[in-house]
Scaffold this motif. Structure first.
Motif, PDB file in Angstrom:
ATOM      1  N   THR A 143      -0.925   0.235   6.671  1.00 51.04           N
ATOM      2  CA  THR A 143       0.033  -0.193   5.647  1.00 51.04           C
ATOM      3  C   THR A 143       0.268   0.867   4.582  1.00 51.04           C
ATOM      4  OG1 THR A 143      -1.782  -1.214   4.434  1.00 51.04           O
ATOM      5  CG2 THR A 143      -0.538  -2.636   5.896  1.00 51.04           C
ATOM      6  N   SER A 144      -0.416   2.006   4.694  1.00 52.65           N
ATOM      7  CA  SER A 144      -0.307   2.994   3.625  1.00 52.65           C
ATOM      8  C   SER A 144       0.846   3.965   3.818  1.00 52.65           C
ATOM      9  CB  SER A 144      -1.611   3.788   3.495  1.00 52.65           C
ATOM     10  OG  SER A 144      -2.635   2.932   3.054  1.00 52.65           O
ATOM     11  N   ARG A 173       1.798   2.392  -3.375  1.00 55.48           N
ATOM     12  CA  ARG A 173       0.656   3.079  -4.007  1.00 55.48           C
ATOM     13  C   ARG A 173       0.543   4.502  -3.469  1.00 55.48           C
ATOM     14  NH1 ARG A 173      -5.001   0.525  -2.610  1.00 55.48           N
ATOM     15  NH2 ARG A 173      -4.356   1.436  -0.664  1.00 55.48           N
ATOM     16  N   THR A 174       0.713   4.648  -2.144  1.00 52.25           N
ATOM     17  CA  THR A 174       0.684   5.992  -1.557  1.00 52.25           C
ATOM     18  C   THR A 174       1.745   6.881  -2.192  1.00 52.25           C
ATOM     19  OG1 THR A 174       0.026   5.007   0.545  1.00 52.25           O
ATOM     20  CG2 THR A 174       0.779   7.295   0.600  1.00 52.25           C
ATOM     21  N   ARG A 229       3.036   6.711  -5.112  1.00 53.01           N
ATOM     22  CA  ARG A 229       2.596   7.127  -6.451  1.00 53.01           C
ATOM     23  C   ARG A 229       1.518   8.199  -6.347  1.00 53.01           C
ATOM     24  NH1 ARG A 229       3.377   1.797  -8.234  1.00 53.01           N
ATOM     25  NH2 ARG A 229       5.304   1.815  -9.426  1.00 53.01           N
ATOM     26  N   ALA A 230       0.575   7.981  -5.407  1.00 55.51           N
ATOM     27  CA  ALA A 230      -0.528   8.930  -5.269  1.00 55.51           C
ATOM     28  C   ALA A 230      -0.016  10.306  -4.850  1.00 55.51           C
ATOM     29  CB  ALA A 230      -1.537   8.416  -4.245  1.00 55.51           C
ATOM     30  N   LYS A 231       1.184  10.352  -4.246  1.00 53.94           N
ATOM     31  CA  LYS A 231       1.749  11.647  -3.859  1.00 53.94           C
ATOM     32  C   LYS A 231       2.257  12.420  -5.061  1.00 53.94           C
ATOM     33  CE  LYS A 231       4.554  11.279  -0.081  1.00 53.94           C
ATOM     34  NZ  LYS A 231       5.446  10.532   0.858  1.00 53.94           N
ATOM     35  N   TYR A 238      10.340   5.259   6.941  1.00 55.69           N
ATOM     36  CA  TYR A 238      10.596   6.706   6.989  1.00 55.69           C
ATOM     37  C   TYR A 238       9.764   7.382   8.071  1.00 55.69           C
ATOM     38  CZ  TYR A 238      12.833   6.156   2.443  1.00 55.69           C
ATOM     39  OH  TYR A 238      13.652   5.769   1.417  1.00 55.69           O
ATOM     40  N   ARG A 284      14.280   0.779  -1.362  1.00 51.60           N
ATOM     41  CA  ARG A 284      14.729   1.023  -0.001  1.00 51.60           C
ATOM     42  C   ARG A 284      14.206  -0.040   0.968  1.00 51.60           C
ATOM     43  NH1 ARG A 284      15.326   1.121   4.563  1.00 51.60           N
ATOM     44  NH2 ARG A 284      15.833   2.803   6.017  1.00 51.60           N
ATOM     45  N   THR A 285      12.931  -0.382   0.858  1.00 50.02           N
ATOM     46  CA  THR A 285      12.407  -1.373   1.788  1.00 50.02           C
ATOM     47  C   THR A 285      12.842  -2.783   1.390  1.00 50.02           C
ATOM     48  OG1 THR A 285      10.355  -0.984   0.619  1.00 50.02           O
ATOM     49  CG2 THR A 285      10.448  -0.245   2.877  1.00 50.02           C
ATOM     50  N   PHE A 321      -6.145   6.423   1.693  1.00 51.69           N
ATOM     51  CA  PHE A 321      -6.517   5.028   1.449  1.00 51.69           C
ATOM     52  C   PHE A 321      -7.155   4.393   2.671  1.00 51.69           C
ATOM     53  CE2 PHE A 321      -3.082   6.040  -1.431  1.00 51.69           C
ATOM     54  CZ  PHE A 321      -3.645   5.654  -2.629  1.00 51.69           C
ATOM     55  N   ASN A 377       4.942   4.397   4.543  1.00 52.49           N
ATOM     56  CA  ASN A 377       6.160   3.600   4.418  1.00 52.49           C
ATOM     57  C   ASN A 377       6.785   3.402   5.795  1.00 52.49           C
ATOM     58  OD1 ASN A 377       8.780   2.628   3.895  1.00 52.49           O
ATOM     59  ND2 ASN A 377       8.703   3.487   1.843  1.00 52.49           N
ATOM     60  N   ARG A 423      13.450   5.292  -3.758  1.00 54.65           N
ATOM     61  CA  ARG A 423      13.287   5.690  -2.359  1.00 54.65           C
ATOM     62  C   ARG A 423      12.269   4.846  -1.607  1.00 54.65           C
ATOM     63  NH1 ARG A 423      16.246  10.336  -1.219  1.00 54.65           N
ATOM     64  NH2 ARG A 423      15.857   9.739   0.933  1.00 54.65           N
ATOM     65  N   HIS A 424      11.344   4.233  -2.318  1.00 56.97           N
ATOM     66  CA  HIS A 424      10.315   3.468  -1.609  1.00 56.97           C
ATOM     67  C   HIS A 424      10.450   1.964  -1.841  1.00 56.97           C
ATOM     68  CE1 HIS A 424       8.048   6.872   0.050  1.00 56.97           C
ATOM     69  NE2 HIS A 424       8.557   7.514  -0.980  1.00 56.97           N
ATOM     70  N   ASP A 437       0.816  -1.213   0.000  1.00 53.47           N
ATOM     71  CA  ASP A 437       0.000   0.000   0.000  1.00 53.47           C
ATOM     72  C   ASP A 437       0.853   1.267   0.000  1.00 53.47           C
ATOM     73  OD1 ASP A 437      -2.229  -1.522   0.021  1.00 53.47           O
ATOM     74  OD2 ASP A 437      -2.667  -1.298   2.151  1.00 53.47           O
ATOM     75  N   TYR A 438       1.997   1.226   0.698  1.00 49.91           N
ATOM     76  CA  TYR A 438       2.762   2.475   0.789  1.00 49.91           C
ATOM     77  C   TYR A 438       3.423   2.837  -0.533  1.00 49.91           C
ATOM     78  CZ  TYR A 438       6.503  -0.845   1.951  1.00 49.91           C
ATOM     79  OH  TYR A 438       7.382  -1.893   1.955  1.00 49.91           O
TER      80      TYR A 438
END
Lengths: 323, 338
Positions: free
Chosen positions: B103-104, A222-223, A225-227, B109, A241-242, B98, B106, A237-238, A219-220
């Motif tokens: 989970t939305s 997707r978040t 991208r939504a940003k 960070y 990184r994870t 969402f 990261n 970075r997302h 989900d993060y």
């Protein structure tokens, strides 16, 4: 964080202690293995064996023997080889360590860089022909045994094509210390580096690709991208990184195993006088003190690598960081 | 509210090619959102409401997805923009929060950094300015002591607090449209009310339009101005919120309303449920998609796909072939559907 590191160090000491006891018991007291008989030469008289047992302290109680061995290994550092009486074990390991470190560090740089490039490329190019091509390439790398690959490399660079312009620069097998001649050091090591890294490039590229694709569904991401972040930033970075969390923990363990003597085959094939070659020779001659010392050296490195991984893991993933 | 609506969706369809056939997730959906308005989109799981929302943001990257229709925003059709141009829209003009705040965000960070990231991407703020703005936002969404929490990681926040962070992030660049996809579903009931109130307050303060997607009619009743009810990828009823609750026109809406437990009515023996299952989106029934489950279906429903049009009065659209009078009679005869 400090208490976490201290706790890890105390645990490390315990693990090393346990390993020394186990190794001691396995190599010195496995039924049928009698170091004194080994030392006494061919057809020894019972008196000779007794004398040797006494000389090496092998007639003393087990815990005392263990302590004597540990004292010779860690405190007086004058443990001598059984097969070569003049050879002191500890200095030999100290001399072999930089060779192994040079080999493994160089290979690690190659495999980390190449596997990240391959893994990311495969994940980004999913749905195209390049993704399965890269992954088959990785699988081929994993499937080639390192000793075979090493011998093939030697066959090509030392023998068949050595006199061509491609490989005429390759020096004979062996090692030159970095401090003595950096260029020669590099020339000696570059082919062993590549051979050692091939397996790990394959493994890590596949692991990283799978991890990236899994993270892609989070989900993060997707978040992110939504940003309105660019694909490049989302990836680096997302997603990446994870995904590095599992990559790094895998790396720490493999690195520890290799520095601890796991690069044995590569060292033997390329005649690099590192800890692996030392272990190999001592195993052939059943030179117990050297085996003991190399195994403990290896254990220490693996345990340290584990501790470093744990600390690095906490650094990468705030969720496991102690509050 | 004069002139063209802020966001206008025209005949939007989204389908996915799969091995089992083509899934018609969204099928000819049209609606408009005006500035300062909250549009609620209600429907059960699989009714296409989230796919609609993701499509507005052009966040569906599946190569097997097929789109048609228009999404007009400030005179531009978002469906025609390149992904590069969409970067300017996403997070800046239209932002999205969402369903699952756990989970939305990261996990690796700090929350402040994650809000800063969006501000720096769109507003060109310096690190210092972005941090000041982030602090303001965290305060505005009701996070106590933002100075202390800005450098915390998401796992150090509760679910409700994380959703507040998501809202702060969504509002960080003063978007014209905020799409909230089930923002309260994963939260406790008490927290739900707080979050809804927060979205309502901020929407007035920032004068954003909100598209609120939910399966919860209670949520819709609380905050929405207008409601679109979705079923099997289509809008079956579209009305102003009071109108929808006073005089629902579509049998599916009756079913939804009938399945809510109510304190202001005599206690029923059981809650009414809509019988049957939603249809497979791969092979939708001919005619009206709701026909197999509709107790009032008749011959025309099988042959004709009902269009979404005003049958009971201006501004109240429904997709049911019954006439307004027939509906009234049918509804009066079934007490649990009232």
């Amino acid at each position: 964080m400090l208490t976490f590191v201290i706790r890890r160090m105390i645990a490390t000491v315990f693990v090393v202690f346990t390993i020394t006891v186990l190794v001691f018991l396995i190599f010195f007291h496995t039924p049928g293995v009698d170091p004194a008989r080994k030392l006494a030469g061919r057809n020894p008289s019972p008196d000779t064996i007794k004398a040797i047992k006494h000389q090496y302290g092998l007639d003393r109680p087990l815990p005392v023997q263990y302590l004597i061995l540990m004292k010779k290994l860690f405190i007086s550092r004058d443990l001598t080889s059984y097969s070569n009486q003049g050879q002191k074990v500890v200095p030999e390991i100290v001399a072999a360590t930089p060779v192994t470190l040079s080999l493994v560090l160089g290979a690690a740089v190659i495999w980390v860089v190449v596997s990240i490039l391959m893994g990311v490329a495969a994940a980004v190019l999913r749905g195209t022909i390049f993704d399965p091509m890269l992954m088959v390439l990785a699988l081929i790398g994993i499937s080639m045994p390192v000793f075979w690959l090493g011998e093939m490399a030697n066959l090509i660079t030392q023998d068949r094509y050595h006199d061509t312009f491609l490989f005429s620069w390759v020096p004979p097998l062996g090692y030159t210390p970095l401090t003595q001649d950096p260029v020669m050091w590099f020339k000696h090591l570059v082919i062993p580096w590549l051979v050692l890294s091939v397996l790990y490039i394959g493994l890590y590229a596949r692991v990283l690709r799978a991890d990236l694709l899994e993270t892609e569904n989070e989900d993060y991401v997707r978040t992110a991208r939504a940003k309105g972040l660019s694909e490049r930033r989302v990836l680096l970075r997302h997603t990446l990184r994870t995904s590095m969390i599992s990559f790094v923990s895998l790396f720490g363990l493999d690195f520890g195993v290799l520095v601890g003597g796991g690069a044995l085959l590569v060292e033997v094939v390329f005649a690099l006088p590192g800890v692996g070659l030392l272990t190999y020779q001592s195993l052939i001659s059943l030179d117990l003190p050297v085996i003991m010392a190399t195994v403990i050296y290896g254990a220490i490195f693996i345990v340290i690598a584990n501790a470093v991984v744990d600390v690095g893991y906490a650094w990468l993933d705030p969720r496991v960081r102690p509050a | 509210m004069s002139g063209a609506p802020l966001l206008e969706v025209r005949d939007l369809s989204v389908s996915f090619r799969t091995q089992d056939g083509t899934v018609h997730a969204v099928d000819g959906v049209s609606f408009t959102v005006n500035r300062g308005e909250v549009l609620g989109i209600v429907g059960e799981s699989g009714s296409g409401k989230s796919v609609t929302a993701m499509t507005l943001m052009r966040l569906i990257l599946d190569q097997n997805a097929v789109f048609s229709g228009e999404v007009l925003f400030q005179g531009r059709d978002l469906m025609q923009l390149s992904q590069g141009d969409m970067l300017q829209v996403r997070g800046k003009q239209i932002s999205m929060i969402f369903q699952d705040p756990m989970t939305s965000l990261n996990p690796v960070y700090r929350v402040g950094w994650q809000i800063d990231e969006q501000l720096r991407a769109h507003e060109g703020l310096s690190a210092k300015q972005a941090r000041r703005r982030t602090l303001e936002l965290l305060g505005a969404v009701g996070i106590p002591n933002p100075e202390a929490r800005i450098d915390d990681y998401p796992h150090q926040f509760s679910g409700g607090m994380r959703q507040r962070v998501m809202i702060a992030m969504g509002l960080s660049c003063n978007p014209d449209v905020l799409i909230a996809d089930e923002p309260t579903t994963a939260l406790d009931v008490t927290i739900q009310a707080q979050i809804l109130e927060l979205i309502g307050n901020l929407q007035r303060e920032f004068d954003s339009a909100v598209v609120l997607i939910t399966h919860d009619l209670g949520v819709v009743a609380e905050v929405a101005d207008r409601v679109a009810v979705m079923y099997a990828g289509r809008i079956v009823e579209y009305a102003e919120v009071g109108e929808l609750f006073r005089g629902p026109q579509h049998p599916y809406t009756w079913g939804l309303l009938g399945s809510i437990s109510r304190l202001d009515r005599p206690r029923q023996r059981r809650l009414a449920a809509i019988s049957g299952q939603p249809p497979s989106l791969i092979s939708l029934p001919a005619g009206c998609s709701f026909r197999p489950r509709c107790p009032f279906a008749f011959d025309r429903c099988r042959a004709e796909r009902p269009a979404l049009e005003a049958r009971s009065g201006p501004g109240h659209l429904d997709a049911c072939l019954l006439s307004a009078d027939q509906k009234q009679a049918r509804r009066a005869a079934t007490p649990e559907a009232s």
